[in-house]
Design a protein around this motif. Structure first.
Motif, PDB file in Angstrom:
ATOM      1  N   THR A 263       0.831  -1.208   0.000  1.00 62.51           N
ATOM      2  CA  THR A 263       0.000   0.000   0.000  1.00 62.51           C
ATOM      3  C   THR A 263       0.860   1.251   0.000  1.00 62.51           C
ATOM      4  O   THR A 263       0.576   2.223  -0.729  1.00 62.51           O
ATOM      5  N   ILE A 264       1.924   1.232   0.792  1.00 64.05           N
ATOM      6  CA  ILE A 264       2.821   2.387   0.841  1.00 64.05           C
ATOM      7  C   ILE A 264       3.475   2.614  -0.522  1.00 64.05           C
ATOM      8  O   ILE A 264       3.552   3.748  -1.027  1.00 64.05           O
ATOM      9  N   THR A 265       3.926   1.524  -1.141  1.00 65.84           N
ATOM     10  CA  THR A 265       4.560   1.637  -2.466  1.00 65.84           C
ATOM     11  C   THR A 265       3.570   2.172  -3.497  1.00 65.84           C
ATOM     12  O   THR A 265       3.900   3.056  -4.302  1.00 65.84           O
ATOM     13  N   GLY A 266       2.344   1.641  -3.457  1.00 65.41           N
ATOM     14  CA  GLY A 266       1.317   2.097  -4.401  1.00 65.41           C
ATOM     15  C   GLY A 266       0.976   3.569  -4.205  1.00 65.41           C
ATOM     16  O   GLY A 266       0.826   4.323  -5.184  1.00 65.41           O
ATOM     17  N   ALA A 267       0.868   3.995  -2.938  1.00 67.44           N
ATOM     18  CA  ALA A 267       0.536   5.399  -2.651  1.00 67.44           C
ATOM     19  C   ALA A 267       1.647   6.326  -3.150  1.00 67.44           C
ATOM     20  O   ALA A 267       1.382   7.381  -3.755  1.00 67.44           O
ATOM     21  N   ALA A 268       2.906   5.921  -2.911  1.00 65.10           N
ATOM     22  CA  ALA A 268       4.031   6.745  -3.369  1.00 65.10           C
ATOM     23  C   ALA A 268       4.060   6.817  -4.898  1.00 65.10           C
ATOM     24  O   ALA A 268       4.318   7.888  -5.484  1.00 65.10           O
ATOM     25  N   LEU A 269       3.750   5.684  -5.550  1.00 64.93           N
ATOM     26  CA  LEU A 269       3.725   5.651  -7.010  1.00 64.93           C
ATOM     27  C   LEU A 269       2.632   6.584  -7.566  1.00 64.93           C
ATOM     28  O   LEU A 269       2.861   7.341  -8.514  1.00 64.93           O
ATOM     29  N   VAL A 270       1.457   6.530  -6.937  1.00 66.21           N
ATOM     30  CA  VAL A 270       0.350   7.384  -7.373  1.00 66.21           C
ATOM     31  C   VAL A 270       0.710   8.858  -7.194  1.00 66.21           C
ATOM     32  O   VAL A 270       0.460   9.691  -8.078  1.00 66.21           O
ATOM     33  N   LEU A 271       1.306   9.189  -6.046  1.00 71.01           N
ATOM     34  CA  LEU A 271       1.652  10.587  -5.784  1.00 71.01           C
ATOM     35  C   LEU A 271       2.710  11.097  -6.766  1.00 71.01           C
ATOM     36  O   LEU A 271       2.639  12.243  -7.239  1.00 71.01           O
ATOM     37  N   LEU A 272       3.687  10.244  -7.066  1.00 71.60           N
ATOM     38  CA  LEU A 272       4.686  10.650  -8.056  1.00 71.60           C
ATOM     39  C   LEU A 272       4.050  10.868  -9.431  1.00 71.60           C
ATOM     40  O   LEU A 272       4.408  11.796 -10.155  1.00 71.60           O
ATOM     41  N   TYR A 273       3.096  10.008  -9.779  1.00 70.49           N
ATOM     42  CA  TYR A 273       2.416  10.152 -11.067  1.00 70.49           C
ATOM     43  C   TYR A 273       1.573  11.423 -11.093  1.00 70.49           C
ATOM     44  O   TYR A 273       1.477  12.092 -12.124  1.00 70.49           O
ATOM     45  N   MET A 274       0.973  11.765  -9.937  1.00 70.05           N
ATOM     46  CA  MET A 274       0.128  12.952  -9.843  1.00 70.05           C
ATOM     47  C   MET A 274       0.909  14.248  -9.969  1.00 70.05           C
ATOM     48  O   MET A 274       0.355  15.286 -10.368  1.00 70.05           O
ATOM     49  N   MET A 275       2.174  14.202  -9.613  1.00 73.00           N
ATOM     50  CA  MET A 275       2.955  15.438  -9.606  1.00 73.00           C
ATOM     51  C   MET A 275       3.008  16.086 -10.986  1.00 73.00           C
ATOM     52  O   MET A 275       2.966  17.319 -11.102  1.00 73.00           O
ATOM     53  N   GLY A 276       3.091  15.257 -12.028  1.00 70.24           N
ATOM     54  CA  GLY A 276       3.168  15.803 -13.389  1.00 70.24           C
ATOM     55  C   GLY A 276       1.946  16.635 -13.755  1.00 70.24           C
ATOM     56  O   GLY A 276       2.065  17.833 -14.040  1.00 70.24           O
ATOM     57  N   PRO A 277       0.741  16.021 -13.738  1.00 67.26           N
ATOM     58  CA  PRO A 277      -0.445  16.811 -14.106  1.00 67.26           C
ATOM     59  C   PRO A 277      -0.732  17.951 -13.137  1.00 67.26           C
ATOM     60  O   PRO A 277      -1.175  19.024 -13.546  1.00 67.26           O
ATOM     61  N   PHE A 278      -0.470  17.746 -11.842  1.00 73.85           N
ATOM     62  CA  PHE A 278      -0.747  18.800 -10.874  1.00 73.85           C
ATOM     63  C   PHE A 278       0.176  20.002 -11.115  1.00 73.85           C
ATOM     64  O   PHE A 278      -0.269  21.160 -11.100  1.00 73.85           O
ATOM     65  N   SER A 279       1.462  19.726 -11.372  1.00 70.68           N
ATOM     66  CA  SER A 279       2.414  20.814 -11.634  1.00 70.68           C
ATOM     67  C   SER A 279       2.044  21.561 -12.909  1.00 70.68           C
ATOM     68  O   SER A 279       2.163  22.791 -12.986  1.00 70.68           O
ATOM     69  N   GLN A 280       1.566  20.822 -13.911  1.00 66.14           N
ATOM     70  CA  GLN A 280       1.191  21.470 -15.166  1.00 66.14           C
ATOM     71  C   GLN A 280      -0.010  22.388 -14.976  1.00 66.14           C
ATOM     72  O   GLN A 280      -0.083  23.469 -15.569  1.00 66.14           O
ATOM     73  N   ILE A 281      -0.952  21.962 -14.127  1.00 65.78           N
ATOM     74  CA  ILE A 281      -2.102  22.817 -13.823  1.00 65.78           C
ATOM     75  C   ILE A 281      -1.637  24.131 -13.220  1.00 65.78           C
ATOM     76  O   ILE A 281      -2.062  25.219 -13.618  1.00 65.78           O
ATOM     77  N   VAL A 282      -0.745  24.040 -12.245  1.00 65.80           N
ATOM     78  CA  VAL A 282      -0.256  25.240 -11.566  1.00 65.80           C
ATOM     79  C   VAL A 282       0.499  26.146 -12.544  1.00 65.80           C
ATOM     80  O   VAL A 282       0.376  27.379 -12.497  1.00 65.80           O
ATOM     81  N   GLU A 283       1.258  25.544 -13.460  1.00 66.33           N
ATOM     82  CA  GLU A 283       2.011  26.343 -14.424  1.00 66.33           C
ATOM     83  C   GLU A 283       1.091  27.059 -15.414  1.00 66.33           C
ATOM     84  O   GLU A 283       1.435  28.133 -15.925  1.00 66.33           O
ATOM     85  N   LEU A 284      -0.078  26.462 -15.703  1.00 63.80           N
ATOM     86  CA  LEU A 284      -0.992  27.061 -16.672  1.00 63.80           C
ATOM     87  C   LEU A 284      -1.920  28.102 -16.055  1.00 63.80           C
ATOM     88  O   LEU A 284      -2.531  28.898 -16.772  1.00 63.80           O
TER      89      LEU A 284
END
Length: 568
Positions: A263-284
């Motif tokens: 579960t910890i590994t999956g949560a970390a993987l999801v959060l790392l994947y989320m960083m891309g789209p979330f950062s792009q939202i903030v940049e736009l």
């Protein structure tokens, strides 16, 4: 948000379709993460996982493309409509309002503001898709561990609140830079319109460049860079919070709660994947913030886009004139007409009137007087471009008001002192147009300079006087009942000035046209059927019938000996 409301109002079906496609893409992306997580967790990958991975990858790519295409198509069609709507609103706005706004503000709205809004529409598809991807990832995170989801949502809420606080500062800076942009356009207009004067006066040119223009450019740069800097700090703060929550999940969460390593590994993987789209939202988001400032600026000019549908609907329901405006007419009256200028609301600066005048077909009237006496203002009221503040205009007994003023304007052909010459005889398309226009070119002694093909002038690289003759040609082919010329002959040579007064005006009279000429050419006053003198916004002298001499034929009203001297 103003931008989102405008987009939804234009085509909510396309918006909803795009959002659904984006949501599917986001959920499919989250499912793809789940498949990757499961494939990483199992000792050997299965064909089921492989086919699932392939299907989800195709679904993510396909729905992402569909969402982008739908919103981009919507965005571009909307920005085209926005430009047309803004142009329509400017043309429909009262002339006095447009003049008070100034051409520099209107040009800034038509060019800079629409460009900023257009850029935001290009960015909206990416924001929507990234938002959907983020929601899908959060959904999968909640399936893995709802306590971890609550932790992440708490961090995101805190980040959103702090971002909003910083965004308000950025928007204020963008608003200041947008106001400065109006001044920039005013300076740019000064460069184009006053280039000869600036070239001829070195000191004036240097002061203009080093103080006025330079200070405005630097102010715009300072505010714009300040706004973008605030957004950059906000973006970096959001990235830091993401890393912080990943660190908490990886290193502190297992200490606080007994949680499976998977579960910890999956949560970390999801959060790392989320960083891309979330950062792009903030940049736009800065682009969207600037677009909202641009939309509010347009609305603040009194050229509302957000209310344009209601305005159009109201225009369609506008009450019609009781009688149609007829090209064959007998009598036009101005009764007790007044009109005032205002520097500020409630602060009257200059008034014309009350004025009583009448005009008939086949009559040539000269309107004379000193500069600033109110002649051009009276002409604007007569043309229906300025509404009278009191009194009425009657056309063959029909009162002119908001219900029929647009139709009333169509009886006039004009060459104003600040006339604009279009590149073609736009709006006059007919089979015989080129032949008629060529005949007038001969009469106006322009055949050797200009050709007309398909209603288009071959050139406008002419002298000011020749360009005015082309403007007169346009008025000729319009063939309307009432002609108004504001200092038309002032740019003509003596020979053609005589042609205007002794041939062109008598020809219009013979054709049954009413003609009003604003002029200072006192040597031709005797050729008018009537001569009216204005001073300080009032009619102070008038002659009826054929004039012998300017001062002997006048009936003076509120005039003084000093007034009389102006006619000698």
């Amino acid at each position: 948000m103003t931008l989102i409301r405008f987009l939804l109002r234009k085509s909510w079906k396309l918006v909803v379709g795009s959002l659904i496609a984006g949501l599917v893409s986001g959920l499919a992306g989250a499912a793809l993460i789940a498949v990757i997580h499961k494939g990483m967790s199992e000792s050997a990958s299965t064909m089921t996982l492989a086919w699932g991975f392939l299907g989800l990858a195709v679904l993510v790519a396909g729905t992402k493309a569909l969402s982008e295409i739908l919103l981009t198509r919507l965005g571009q069609s909307t920005i085209s409509e926005l430009r047309l709507q803004l142009s329509r609103n400017i043309l429909n706005a009262p002339l006095r309002q447009v003049e008070e706004l100034g051409s520099h503000r209107l040009l800034a709205a038509l060019s800079d503001d629409t460009d900023v809004i257009a850029q935001a529409y290009v960015q909206l598809p990416l924001i929507c898709i990234n938002a959907a991807t983020t929601l899908g990832c959060l959904a999968y995170l909640g399936w893995l561990s709802w306590p971890v989801l609550l932790l992440v949502v708490g961090f995101m809420t805190f980040g959103a609140l702090s971002f909003q606080w910083q965004e308000q500062r950025a928007v204020r800076l963008f608003e200041r830079s947008r106001e400065t942009n109006d001044a920039l356009f005013r300076h740019f207009r000064s460069i184009v319109s006053g280039i000869k004067e600036l070239k001829l006066h070195r000191t004036r040119r240097e002061v203009f460049l080093t103080t006025q223009l330079s200070e405005t450019v630097r102010a715009y740069e300072r505010d714009f860079v300040g706004g973008m800097t605030v957004y950059s700090f906000a973006s970096s703060w959001g990235v830091f919070l993401f890393y912080a929550v990943i660190g908490i999940v990886l290193f502190l969460w297992p200490v606080w709660r007994q949680t499976p390593a998977e579960t910890i590994t999956g949560a970390a993987l999801v959060l790392l994947y989320m960083m891309g789209p979330f950062s792009q939202i903030v940049e736009l988001l800065p682009g969207v913030g600037r677009a909202n400032v641009a939309m509010r600026k347009v609305d603040a000019l009194g050229l509302s886009l957000t209310a344009s549908d209601a305005t159009d609907a109201a225009a369609q329901k506008k009450p019609q004139a009781v009688q149609p405006i007829r090209p064959l007419w007998r009598h036009l009256e101005l009764i007790g007409i007044t009109h005032r200028y205002y520097h500020e609301p409630g602060d009257a600066h200059f008034q014309i009137g009350p004025i009583d005048l009448s005009f008939r077909p086949g009559e040539v009237t000269f309107l004379i007087g000193g500069n600033g006496s109110g002649k051009t203002t009276l002409a604007m009221v007569l043309l229906g471009l300025y509404p009278p503040e009191s009194g009425v205009i009657r056309f063959d007994g029909m009162t002119i008001d908001e219900s029929n003023r647009e139709d009333y304007r169509q009886i006039f052909s004009t060459v104003l002192s600040d006339y604009f010459l279009f590149e073609s005889l736009i709006g006059l398309e007919r089979e015989t147009l080129d032949g008629e226009a060529t005949t007038y070119l001969e009469r106006l002694q322009l055949r050797s300079k200009v050709r007309i093909e398909g209603g288009t002038f071959s050139t406008q690289a002419l002298s000011q006087g020749q360009r005015k003759r082309l403007a007169l040609l346009t008025a000729y082919v319009e063939d309307r009942p009432f002609y108004l010329f504001d200092e038309w002959a002032s740019d003509q040579d003596p020979v053609f000035r005589k042609v205007f007064y002794t041939e062109i005006l008598p020809d219009l009279r013979a054709r049954g046209k009413a003609v009003l000429v604003i002029t200072h050419d006192d040597q031709y006053f005797a050729l008018a059927d009537r001569c009216i003198r204005m001073d300080f916004g009032k009619i102070v002298g008038m002659s009826d019938g054929s004039m012998g001499t300017a001062d002997s034929a006048f009936t003076h009203m509120e005039s003084s000996p000093a007034d009389l001297e102006l006619f000698k």
